[in-house]
Design an enzyme around this catalytic site. Structure first.
Site, short mmCIF file in Angstrom:
data_model
loop_
_atom_site.label_atom_id
_atom_site.label_comp_id
_atom_site.label_asym_id
_atom_site.label_seq_id
_atom_site.Cartn_x
_atom_site.Cartn_y
_atom_site.Cartn_z
N LYS A 127 0.85 -1.20 0.00
CA LYS A 127 0.00 0.00 0.00
C LYS A 127 0.88 1.24 0.00
CE LYS A 127 -1.79 2.44 3.31
NZ LYS A 127 -1.69 3.82 2.74
N GLU A 157 10.20 0.35 10.60
CA GLU A 157 11.23 1.39 10.51
C GLU A 157 10.51 2.69 10.83
OE1 GLU A 157 12.93 4.48 9.54
OE2 GLU A 157 12.89 3.86 7.44
N CYS A 177 13.31 10.40 8.21
CA CYS A 177 13.24 9.78 9.54
C CYS A 177 14.56 9.84 10.29
CB CYS A 177 12.77 8.33 9.42
SG CYS A 177 13.70 7.38 8.20
N GLU A 193 9.85 14.45 17.19
CA GLU A 193 10.18 14.45 15.77
C GLU A 193 9.28 15.46 15.04
OE1 GLU A 193 11.12 11.16 12.35
OE2 GLU A 193 9.27 10.87 13.50
#
Length: 497
Positions: free
Chosen positions: A188, A264, A298, A395
């Site tokens: 997806k 991840e 990331c 983050e």
């Protein structure tokens, strides 16, 4: 509504954009016939609409993948699996300009960076094509009258959910090792950036893959993504994205068929500059470490720590360098930073910038929207920060960083590790002893020395702590897509009469 539309990009011109779901080597309409809009982050206008997969379509895609896995694909030779991946890599290179243009169109990344992404996609697919016939078991000698061997077998149907920041690169990172190991895939794409994955799906059939081996669907995480994570006939799920969603996927996997999981996830990576570093080199890599891909990375080096003896000089030089970053139209050849991917992401970043200002942090440069159209944000550097500020702890996933000073090596290690994340880190120094000591002490899956963001498909990538489970890339990624079978054969007479 047809299954494709004609679109135009400034870089590659007109092309045919698939908008259906790619299942069994064909583009098809979803059961419910629903669509959703894809927004151009540069103009804030609708590019097109694509078909949306729901739980019903996930069922169909999974059934196709299961049929392929239990059928001819299971008997495909490792050599031929490798050839198919190499064919796909060659097609990525052949269509590099088109794939890069589509990435820039719905993601907003600079075309120069998008071209590098596609080249890395080809490298990754070709690398795993080379691994396909080198996944081997072994014989274990226990007693003279027993023959024991270990097989590495594919897991089965793999659900893969990829993010919007590196759409096709993550497509390749996921598909390459899964296929090399003999699995089938239902992938997806992110709802913000479905276009590139659908164009690449055309290449799957052209490369010669049998129907059902690789299926690509567009849809929303809360619907299609959740259906993949909880599906009783998906044997393994791989996800790249936020830690918050990663937790939900882990719960869904545990609550369904206890499928294998690799994650991840997020990061808040420290970029540490010692006083003996080559300052010009360090500034170049620190700038690239945070502002590359608009900060939507990331492993972005968003927490910068500079030894106090060079701190003031470094801050001034870093500000000068960051202000040279060209922010603008992703299709302009000199653009380094395009727009953020969406209105939601833009608002999130601007809220963090406001939180930093409200908490008393000093804006050295940036801190504002750039222009009045598109999701552009100025490169932003905060100083005068404390470790408990939101902008230091959480983050942000944008072109925003904090910069602080440290005195000793021990302090640098302590602040570097003062995070719940552990995806990446960097050390800048001319001392080999310092480089090795600090790298070994930092709790991160990747530590760069005198560089940053230099990922390579041969080198494992993944996180410590809340940055994930398992590793992508390199030989290590193969372990995510294989399971071990022990076979023990008795050669002698019966032991018990």
């Amino acid at each position: 509504m047809s299954l494709s539309v004609q679109l135009d990009t400034p870089h590659a011109g007109k092309y045919e954009q698939p908008i259906g779901l790619f299942i069994n080597n064909e583009f098809v309409k979803p059961v419910d016939g629903k669509t959703f809009e894809v927004i151009n982050p540069t103009t804030e206008e609708v590019i097109t609409s694509v078909y949306e997969a729901t739980e019903k379509d996930v069922d169909i895609a999974v059934a196709a993948a299961r049929k392929a896995f239990e059928g001819p694909w299971r008997k495909e030779t490792p050599e031929n699996r490798g050839k198919l991946l190499v064919n796909l890599a060659n097609l990525f290179e052949k269509n590099l300009d088109l794939l890069a243009a589509v990435e820039s169109l719905d993601n907003g990344k600079a075309i120069a960076m998008a071209k590098v992404d596609i080249s890395m996609c080809a490298g990754c697919l070709r690398y795993y094509g080379g691994w396909a016939d080198k996944i081997e078991g072994k014989v274990i000698d226990t007693t003279p009258d027993t023959f024991n061997y270990i097989r590495k077998e594919p897991i089965g149907v793999c659900g893969q959910i990829i993010p919007w920041n590196f759409p096709l690169l993550m497509w390749s990172w996921k598909i390459g090792p899964a296929i090399a190991c003999g699995n089938t895939v239902v992938l997806k794409t992110a709802e913000q950036t479905p276009l590139g994955g659908l164009v690449a799906a055309k290449l799957i059939k052209e490369a010669g893959f049998p129907p059902g081996v690789i299926n690509i669907i567009s849809g929303f995480g809360k619907v299609a993504g959740a259906a993949i994570a909880s599906h009783m006939d998906v044997d393994k799920v791989a996800f790249t994205g936020s830690t918050v969603v990663g937790r939900q996927i882990l719960k869904a996997a545990a609550g369904s068929n206890l499928k294998k999981v690799t994650l991840e996830l997020g990061g808040k990576s420290p970029n540490i500059v010692f006083e003996d570093a080559d300052i010009d080199n360090a500034i170049s890599w620190v700038n690239f470490g945070i502002f590359f891909n608009h900060g939507q990375c990331c492993c972005a080096g968003s927490r910068i720590y500079v030894q106090e003896s060079i701190y003031d000089k470094f801050v001034e030089r870093f500000k000068e360098r960051a202000q040279k970053n060209v922010v603008g139209d992703p299709f302009a050849k000199d653009t380094f930073q395009g727009p953020q991917v969406s209105q939601v992401q833009f608002d999130r970043i601007m809220n963090y910038i406001k939180a930093g200002k409200d908490a008393g942090a000093k804006v050295e440069i940036g801190g504002n929207r750039k222009g009045d159209k598109g999701y552009f944000i100025e490169p932003t550097i905060f100083s005068n920060v404390t470790e408990d500020m939101q902008i230091v702890k959480e983050e942000i996933f944008g072109p925003v960083c904090s910069i602080s000073k440290f005195k000793t090596k021990e302090e640098a290690i302590r602040v570097g590790n003062s995070t719940t994340y552990g995806l990446a880190a960097a050390v800048h120094t001319k001392s080999l002893n310092t480089a090795i000591e600090v790298s070994n002490a930092l709790k991160a899956g990747t530590v760069w020395v005198n560089t940053y963001n230099t990922l390579h498909h041969q080198m494992p990538f993944g996180g410590y702590k809340e940055s994930g489970i398992g590793r992508e890339l390199g030989e290590d990624a193969l372990a995510n897509y294989t399971q071990t079978k022990t076979v023990s054969i008795r050669l002698g007479d019966a032991l018990f009469g």
